[in-house]
Design a protein around this motif. Structure first.
Motif, PDB file in Angstrom:
ATOM      1  N   GLY A  43       1.572   4.631  31.421  1.00 21.29           N
ATOM      2  CA  GLY A  43       0.563   5.460  30.760  1.00 21.29           C
ATOM      3  C   GLY A  43      -0.691   5.703  31.585  1.00 21.29           C
ATOM      4  N   GLN A  82       4.240   4.894  18.755  1.00 18.49           N
ATOM      5  CA  GLN A  82       3.915   5.949  19.713  1.00 18.49           C
ATOM      6  C   GLN A  82       2.467   6.387  19.556  1.00 18.49           C
ATOM      7  OE1 GLN A  82       5.950   7.407  22.221  1.00 18.49           O
ATOM      8  NE2 GLN A  82       3.955   8.229  22.812  1.00 18.49           N
ATOM      9  N   GLU A 131       2.663  -0.405  25.129  1.00 16.90           N
ATOM     10  CA  GLU A 131       3.953   0.211  25.448  1.00 16.90           C
ATOM     11  C   GLU A 131       5.103  -0.731  25.118  1.00 16.90           C
ATOM     12  OE1 GLU A 131       5.852   2.912  28.995  1.00 16.90           O
ATOM     13  OE2 GLU A 131       4.703   1.146  29.568  1.00 16.90           O
ATOM     14  N   LYS A 190      -4.173   4.523  25.088  1.00 16.71           N
ATOM     15  CA  LYS A 190      -4.558   5.324  26.256  1.00 16.71           C
ATOM     16  C   LYS A 190      -5.981   5.849  26.100  1.00 16.71           C
ATOM     17  CE  LYS A 190       0.174   6.981  27.105  1.00 16.71           C
ATOM     18  NZ  LYS A 190       1.044   8.182  27.151  1.00 16.71           N
ATOM     19  N   THR A 249      12.448   3.283  26.296  1.00 15.51           N
ATOM     20  CA  THR A 249      12.355   2.659  27.620  1.00 15.51           C
ATOM     21  C   THR A 249      10.906   2.705  28.105  1.00 15.51           C
ATOM     22  OG1 THR A 249      12.873   4.769  28.697  1.00 15.51           O
ATOM     23  CG2 THR A 249      14.719   3.289  28.212  1.00 15.51           C
ATOM     24  N   PHE A 250      10.604   1.880  29.093  1.00 16.82           N
ATOM     25  CA  PHE A 250       9.258   1.830  29.654  1.00 16.82           C
ATOM     26  C   PHE A 250       9.031   3.031  30.569  1.00 16.82           C
ATOM     27  CE2 PHE A 250      10.008  -2.583  28.499  1.00 16.82           C
ATOM     28  CZ  PHE A 250       8.793  -2.940  27.945  1.00 16.82           C
ATOM     29  N   SER A 251       7.819   3.550  30.548  1.00 19.32           N
ATOM     30  CA  SER A 251       7.457   4.674  31.415  1.00 19.32           C
ATOM     31  C   SER A 251       7.227   4.179  32.837  1.00 19.32           C
ATOM     32  CB  SER A 251       6.195   5.369  30.886  1.00 19.32           C
ATOM     33  OG  SER A 251       5.123   4.444  30.837  1.00 19.32           O
ATOM     34  N   PRO A 252       7.353   5.065  33.827  1.00 21.38           N
ATOM     35  CA  PRO A 252       7.215   4.623  35.223  1.00 21.38           C
ATOM     36  C   PRO A 252       5.837   4.063  35.559  1.00 21.38           C
ATOM     37  CG  PRO A 252       8.250   6.798  35.098  1.00 21.38           C
ATOM     38  CD  PRO A 252       7.746   6.479  33.731  1.00 21.38           C
ATOM     39  N   ASP A 253       4.771   4.624  34.953  1.00 20.84           N
ATOM     40  CA  ASP A 253       3.408   4.222  35.326  1.00 20.84           C
ATOM     41  C   ASP A 253       2.664   3.503  34.214  1.00 20.84           C
ATOM     42  OD1 ASP A 253       3.063   6.293  33.588  1.00 20.84           O
ATOM     43  OD2 ASP A 253       1.656   7.408  34.832  1.00 20.84           O
ATOM     44  N   ASP A 256      -1.717   9.470  32.127  1.00 18.19           N
ATOM     45  CA  ASP A 256      -2.371  10.117  30.992  1.00 18.19           C
ATOM     46  C   ASP A 256      -3.839   9.692  30.893  1.00 18.19           C
ATOM     47  OD1 ASP A 256      -0.016  11.386  30.348  1.00 18.19           O
ATOM     48  OD2 ASP A 256       0.595   9.876  28.890  1.00 18.19           O
TER      49      ASP A 256
END
Length: 469
Positions: A34, A146, A97, A153, A28-32, A37
């Motif tokens: 990346g 990943q 992502e 990043k 799933t997609f991260s909230p921000d 980080d």
């Protein structure tokens, strides 16, 4: 009573198991996206965080910055939220992502349907196929993507640190150029006074035509130098404005009248190379690229022999006959391509990545040593101008003024010394600017991705056309 055949039960169980495995592997997609980080990486190196550009926040920040003269840190802060090149780099995180999420999902199943009619007989065949190779390699593909997402990043953080370093350089150049204009205006003022005095004294016969011409030449040269200094100040300010991403009314920000004072102490050299190996972003990027290439090599070896293996459920209906159920397997036979070329290519890419990582480390160590040499030399030169040359020039000026008041020195000597003193101050400004540029250069060499070799520039002074008196 409807009786379900064991073959049908087995097929259903297979489908259920496959569905459970697929759903458990879905990323799933991260909230921000990346950004947190990336912000952590940059904050550890330059003390500043990054974020996606927000028009309201940027406008408010600009208003706050315009209320007081800009500093190097506040300039970096504004660039990190408003520089469009950096924002474009941060958008690349979303692409990486998306690839990661896609890698955790199985390719959609294939469905085929056929209907054949022969007289009154109708034959219908239905088939659903699943990509078993894709299913079995989901962990490997997810691991690869990943690593690539993590690499993205670090690339974004590297861009942010580079933007911050370029902004600091532009800031110090802009302040030094503005400070230089102020002193060049003093040079022109002194030269103009000298030229007017020479004209009057030549008119009454106290100075020769040669002396008057020398003073006029010095004044003309000073005017040309001032025009050049003013343009350089505009150019340096525009470079800073571009880094800040400002336009319109927002370009009216204020700069301080002078450069920051030299620090009381300087950094020491022993641990800088070690810190660069741990902190420098291009070194970390090279390491992660090698790791990603190694993971890709593992996937290539897994799929090198068989890269198409599909299995699925099939159902067949025929007029007058019971409905038939079963399974179908599709396998690509490695007759012409055994995957050797792909594996060899991946292995060569891995060796290439290893050598590039070693080369990056060698270059990084060299750049740190060169940057520290420039840093120490620039500090010593700026300190020498501040503590030795400028005070000596002032002492000479004070002594000539005393001699002039006692009628032991001519007005020409007084004016000539005034020009020499201002030239020394201009040289001191350049030396102070070079130190702050060298300081930024060293920070980038240790924490960023390095930069080109820095050469300390010599001082530009207005030629004394009246030399020889």
């Amino acid at each position: 009573m409807h009786i379900v055949s064991p073959r049908t039960v087995s097929a259903r169980r297979t489908v259920i198991a496959l569905s459970a495995l697929i759903l458990s592997g879905c990323a799933t997609f991260s909230p921000d996206g990346g950004i947190a980080d990336v912000s952590g990486i940059t904050k550890d190196r330059i003390g500043q965080s990054v974020q996606h550009s927000d028009a309201g926040a940027v406008t408010e920040t600009v208003k706050q910055l315009q209320a007081a003269p800009l500093t190097a840190d506040s300039a970096m802060r504004l660039a990190l939220i408003n520089n469009r090149s950096l924002q474009a780099s941060l958008a690349e995180l979303g692409v990486a992502e998306a690839d990661l999420v896609q890698a955790g999902r199985l390719r959609n199943p294939g469905f085929s349907f056929s209907r054949q009619r022969a007289g009154d007989d109708v034959e219908i065949e239905r088939t659903v196929l699943f990509d078993l190779v894709g299913l079995l390699t989901i962990p490997l593909r997810t691991n690869i993507e990943q690593k690539r997402f993590e690499q993205a990043k670090w690339i974004a953080a590297s861009h942010a640190v580079r933007i911050a370093g370029d902004t600091r350089r532009a800031y110090y150049n802009a302040v030094a150029a503005q400070q230089g204009v102020i002193y060049m205006e003093q040079v022109v003022s002194a030269a103009e006074a000298g030229a007017e005095l020479a004209r009057r004294m030549a008119k009454v016969g106290n100075w020769s035509k040669l002396d008057q011409a020398r003073e006029q030449a010095f004044y003309a040269d000073a005017v040309a130098q001032l025009a050049r200094a003013r343009h350089n100040a505009v150019s340096a300010r525009e470079q800073l404005t571009k880094m800040l991403g400002l336009w319109g009314e927002d370009i009216g920000y204020k700069l301080p009248d002078r450069l920051p004072d030299l620090p009381a102490t300087v950094q020491t050299a022993p641990d800088l190379e070690k810190a660069a190996m741990q902190q420098r972003l291009d070194v970390q990027l090279a390491k992660r690229d090698t790791e990603a290439t190694a993971s890709a090599l593992g996937l290539t070896k897994v799929t090198g022999f068989v890269n198409v293996f599909e299995a699925g459920y099939t159902s067949k209906s025929e007029t007058g006959n019971p409905r038939g159920n079963g399974y179908e397997i599709e396998l690509a036979l490695p007759i012409f391509d055994w995957g050797g070329a792909r594996t060899a290519k991946a292995e060569s890419a891995y060796r290439q990545s290893m050598h590039r990582t070693a080369d990056t480390a060698v270059r990084a160590r060299s750049e740190v040593r060169e940057a520290y040499s420039a840093y120490r030399t620039a500090f010593d030169l700026a300190k020498h101008y501040r503590d030795e040359i400028v005070p000596l020039r002032k002492k000479i000026s004070d002594e000539i003024l005393l001699r002039y008041n006692g009628m032991l020195a001519s007005v020409f000597e007084l004016l000539a010394d005034s020009r020499a003193q201002v030239n020394s101050v201009n040289a001191a400004i350049e030396a102070q600017r070079d130190f702050w540029l060298a300081d930024t250069h060293l920070q980038m060499a240790v924490h960023g991705s390095g930069s080109t070799m820095m050469q300390l520039r010599g001082s530009a002074t207005v030629s004394d056309a009246s030399a020889g008196h």
